[in-house]
Motif scaffolding. Structure first.
Motif, mmCIF file in Angstrom:
data_model
loop_
_atom_site.group_PDB
_atom_site.id
_atom_site.type_symbol
_atom_site.label_atom_id
_atom_site.label_comp_id
_atom_site.label_asym_id
_atom_site.label_seq_id
_atom_site.Cartn_x
_atom_site.Cartn_y
_atom_site.Cartn_z
ATOM 1 N N THR A 174 53.717 29.974 32.455
ATOM 2 C CA THR A 174 52.957 31.118 31.966
ATOM 3 C C THR A 174 51.457 30.773 32.465
ATOM 4 O O THR A 174 51.230 29.536 32.490
ATOM 5 N N ILE A 175 50.669 31.675 32.995
ATOM 6 C CA ILE A 175 49.329 31.509 33.414
ATOM 7 C C ILE A 175 48.458 31.632 32.072
ATOM 8 O O ILE A 175 48.541 32.546 31.164
ATOM 9 N N THR A 176 47.509 30.567 31.767
ATOM 10 C CA THR A 176 46.517 30.801 30.644
ATOM 11 C C THR A 176 45.284 31.530 30.967
ATOM 12 O O THR A 176 45.376 32.017 32.327
ATOM 13 N N ASP A 177 44.531 32.066 30.208
ATOM 14 C CA ASP A 177 43.683 33.073 30.422
ATOM 15 C C ASP A 177 42.378 32.138 31.518
ATOM 16 O O ASP A 177 41.980 32.939 32.334
ATOM 17 N N GLU A 178 42.249 31.157 31.211
ATOM 18 C CA GLU A 178 41.387 30.250 32.283
ATOM 19 C C GLU A 178 42.048 30.480 33.583
ATOM 20 O O GLU A 178 41.428 30.464 34.573
ATOM 21 N N GLY A 179 43.602 29.828 33.621
ATOM 22 C CA GLY A 179 44.096 29.921 34.918
ATOM 23 C C GLY A 179 44.103 31.423 35.608
ATOM 24 O O GLY A 179 44.198 31.479 36.853
ATOM 25 N N ARG A 180 44.265 32.638 34.865
ATOM 26 C CA ARG A 180 44.099 33.722 35.437
ATOM 27 C C ARG A 180 42.987 34.177 36.148
ATOM 28 O O ARG A 180 42.730 34.831 36.975
ATOM 29 N N ALA A 181 41.751 33.720 35.372
ATOM 30 C CA ALA A 181 40.253 33.892 35.922
ATOM 31 C C ALA A 181 40.399 33.091 37.019
ATOM 32 O O ALA A 181 39.850 33.689 38.022
ATOM 33 N N GLU A 182 40.760 31.694 37.234
ATOM 34 C CA GLU A 182 40.671 31.213 38.423
ATOM 35 C C GLU A 182 41.419 31.897 39.725
ATOM 36 O O GLU A 182 41.067 31.868 40.730
ATOM 37 N N ALA A 183 42.633 32.165 39.388
ATOM 38 C CA ALA A 183 43.498 32.615 40.359
ATOM 39 C C ALA A 183 42.726 34.151 40.827
ATOM 40 O O ALA A 183 42.760 34.435 42.123
ATOM 41 N N LEU A 184 42.168 34.897 39.792
ATOM 42 C CA LEU A 184 41.674 36.233 40.266
ATOM 43 C C LEU A 184 40.303 35.961 41.129
ATOM 44 O O LEU A 184 39.991 36.582 42.163
ATOM 45 N N LYS A 185 39.479 34.853 40.956
ATOM 46 C CA LYS A 185 38.434 34.517 41.862
ATOM 47 C C LYS A 185 38.817 34.319 43.125
ATOM 48 O O LYS A 185 38.171 34.470 44.049
ATOM 49 N N HIS A 186 39.782 33.477 43.288
ATOM 50 C CA HIS A 186 40.352 33.128 44.862
ATOM 51 C C HIS A 186 40.753 34.526 45.283
ATOM 52 O O HIS A 186 40.749 34.672 46.542
ATOM 53 N N ILE A 187 41.536 35.363 44.619
ATOM 54 C CA ILE A 187 41.993 36.512 45.031
ATOM 55 C C ILE A 187 41.026 37.448 45.615
ATOM 56 O O ILE A 187 41.005 38.414 46.572
ATOM 57 N N ARG A 188 39.842 37.512 44.713
ATOM 58 C CA ARG A 188 38.636 38.100 44.958
ATOM 59 C C ARG A 188 38.052 37.943 46.490
ATOM 60 O O ARG A 188 37.937 39.001 47.253
ATOM 61 N N ARG A 189 38.303 36.576 46.876
ATOM 62 C CA ARG A 189 37.953 36.200 48.227
ATOM 63 C C ARG A 189 38.685 36.756 49.173
ATOM 64 O O ARG A 189 37.969 37.406 50.199
ATOM 65 N N GLN A 190 39.841 36.747 49.083
ATOM 66 C CA GLN A 190 40.848 36.922 49.943
ATOM 67 C C GLN A 190 40.862 38.466 50.143
ATOM 68 O O GLN A 190 40.619 39.185 51.359
ATOM 69 N N ARG A 191 40.707 39.427 49.204
ATOM 70 C CA ARG A 191 40.423 40.713 49.203
ATOM 71 C C ARG A 191 39.364 41.602 49.834
ATOM 72 O O ARG A 191 39.240 42.337 50.684
ATOM 73 N N ILE A 192 38.087 40.683 49.670
ATOM 74 C CA ILE A 192 36.864 40.941 50.199
ATOM 75 C C ILE A 192 37.132 40.659 51.700
ATOM 76 O O ILE A 192 36.543 41.574 52.606
ATOM 77 N N ALA A 193 37.669 39.431 52.124
ATOM 78 C CA ALA A 193 37.810 39.299 53.333
ATOM 79 C C ALA A 193 38.720 40.311 54.285
ATOM 80 O O ALA A 193 38.363 40.639 55.510
ATOM 81 N N GLU A 194 39.852 40.688 53.634
ATOM 82 C CA GLU A 194 40.428 41.795 53.952
ATOM 83 C C GLU A 194 39.795 42.941 54.191
ATOM 84 O O GLU A 194 39.614 43.673 55.420
ATOM 85 N N ALA A 195 38.853 43.338 53.637
ATOM 86 C CA ALA A 195 38.255 44.635 53.487
ATOM 87 C C ALA A 195 37.106 44.620 54.664
ATOM 88 O O ALA A 195 36.880 45.393 55.646
ATOM 89 N N PHE A 196 36.660 43.349 54.921
ATOM 90 C CA PHE A 196 35.649 43.038 55.850
ATOM 91 C C PHE A 196 36.416 42.868 57.295
ATOM 92 O O PHE A 196 35.801 43.873 58.284
ATOM 93 N N LEU A 197 37.373 42.515 57.577
ATOM 94 C CA LEU A 197 38.158 42.486 58.716
ATOM 95 C C LEU A 197 38.935 43.635 59.209
ATOM 96 O O LEU A 197 38.668 44.192 60.279
ATOM 97 N N VAL A 198 39.001 44.579 58.269
ATOM 98 C CA VAL A 198 39.413 46.011 58.388
ATOM 99 C C VAL A 198 38.156 46.994 58.826
ATOM 100 O O VAL A 198 38.303 47.615 59.801
ATOM 101 N N GLN A 199 37.184 47.093 57.821
ATOM 102 C CA GLN A 199 36.059 47.834 58.091
ATOM 103 C C GLN A 199 35.236 47.242 59.112
ATOM 104 O O GLN A 199 34.830 48.299 59.832
ATOM 105 N N VAL A 200 34.784 46.085 59.138
ATOM 106 C CA VAL A 200 33.571 45.518 60.341
ATOM 107 C C VAL A 200 34.389 45.131 61.588
ATOM 108 O O VAL A 200 33.769 45.442 62.600
ATOM 109 N N MET A 201 35.389 44.480 61.295
ATOM 110 C CA MET A 201 36.115 44.066 62.779
ATOM 111 C C MET A 201 37.216 44.717 63.201
ATOM 112 O O MET A 201 37.813 44.351 64.180
ATOM 113 N N ASP A 202 37.709 45.878 62.481
ATOM 114 C CA ASP A 202 38.689 46.553 62.983
ATOM 115 C C ASP A 202 40.008 46.016 63.274
ATOM 116 O O ASP A 202 40.664 46.550 64.007
#
Length: 225
Positions: free
Chosen positions: A68-96
Motif C-alpha cells: 500500500t502507498i502511504t500519503d507521503e509515498g503517493r506525493a513522492e510518486a506524483l512528483k516524479h510522474i509530474r517530471r515525466q509527463r511534462i517531459a512528454e508534453a515538451f517532446l511532443v509539442q516542442v520537438m515534434d
C-alpha cells in the motif's frame, strides 16, 4: 524526504502508483509478484526495494495483504510522474516527437534534469493540464484533483462518454487505439456491452467500433450527462 530518494527509488514509487491506477477497481494494494512482472525484475529485487521504501514510510508492506502507498509515498510518486509527463508534453509539442513512442524518451530525459529546467519546459508548453496521453499532470507538491473518470470496461450501454486518458504506454497498443479513433477528448456512445467481460460496441459519429474488454481496460472515460 525527496533528497533521501535515489532515482531508482523514485522510479519504483512512480511505477507502483501506475500499477495501482491501472487496475479497474483502483485497489489500494498490489502484490510483489505483480510489481516484479510489471517492472521485469526478479521478486527478490522487488522485495529489497519495497523494504527500503517501507523503512522510509513511503509504503506499507504486510504479508499476504500486498503493498500500500502511504500519503507521503503517493506525493513522492506524483512528483516524479509530474517530471515525466511534462517531459512528454515538451517532446511532443516542442520537438515534434511522435506521441505514440514518447514515453521512454521522456523517462530518460526527465531523470537528469533540474527542477528549474522542468519548470521552464512546463512554461514553454503552455502549462498543460495533461500529458499527450491525456494523463493529468500533478502539481509541484505532488497533488492531483480527484479523478472523475472510470475504466471504459466499467461503463454500461446507453452512455455517452468522453475519452479522458490512456493508461498504456505500449506503442503498438497506442497505435491501434489511435487507429480506432479512441484518443483523449473523443466523444462517443456505448451502444452494447456483451456479458461476461465480452466485447463492447461504440459509436463515433456515424462509425462503429467493437473492442475487447482487455483493450477497454486501458482506456479511461467520463460519462457525460
Amino acid at each position: 524526504m525527496s533528497s533521501e530518494l535515489s532515482s531508482k527509488m523514485r522510479a519504483y514509487m512512480a511505477e507502483i502508483y501506475r500499477l495501482v491506477d491501472r487496475q479497474p477497481n483502483k485497489s489500494e494494494n498490489v502484490t510483489s509478484s505483480q510489481l516484479a512482472d510489471w517492472l521485469f525484475v526478479s521478486p527478490p529485487a522487488v522485495n529489497r526495494m519495497v523494504n527500503r521504501l517501507s523503512e522510509l514510510g513511503l509504503l506499507v508492506h504486510q504479508p499476504y495483504q500486498g503493498i500500500t502507498i502511504t500519503d507521503e509515498g503517493r506525493a513522492e510518486a506524483l512528483k516524479h510522474i509530474r517530471r515525466q509527463r511534462i517531459a512528454e508534453a515538451f517532446l511532443v509539442q516542442v520537438m515534434d516527437i511522435n506521441w505514440l513512442t514518447v514515453h521512454e524518451e521522456a523517462l530518460r530525459l526527465s531523470d537528469g534534469l533540474s527542477e528549474a529546467v522542468i519548470q521552464r519546459m512546463y512554461e514553454m508548453t503552455g502549462e498543460p493540464a495533461t500529458c499527450p496521453h491525456g494523463e493529468p499532470i500533478p502539481d509541484a507538491q505532488g497533488s492531483l484533483p480527484p479523478a472523475n473518470d472510470v475504466s471504459l470496461s466499467q461503463i454500461g450501454a446507453g452512455n455517452k462518454i468522453r475519452i479522458s486518458r490512456l493508461i498504456t504506454r505500449e506503442s503498438d497498443r497506442l497505435q491501434y487505439i489511435e487507429a480506432l479513433g479512441l484518443v483523449p477528448d473523443q466523444i462517443c456512445e456505448v451502444i452494447h456491452v456483451a456479458p461476461f467481460d465480452g466485447p463492447m460496441q461504440l459509436k463515433l459519429g456515424r462509425e462503429f467500433r467493437i473492442i475487447g474488454n482487455s483493450l477497454a481496460q486501458l482506456i479511461r472515460a467520463e460519462v457525460l450527462e
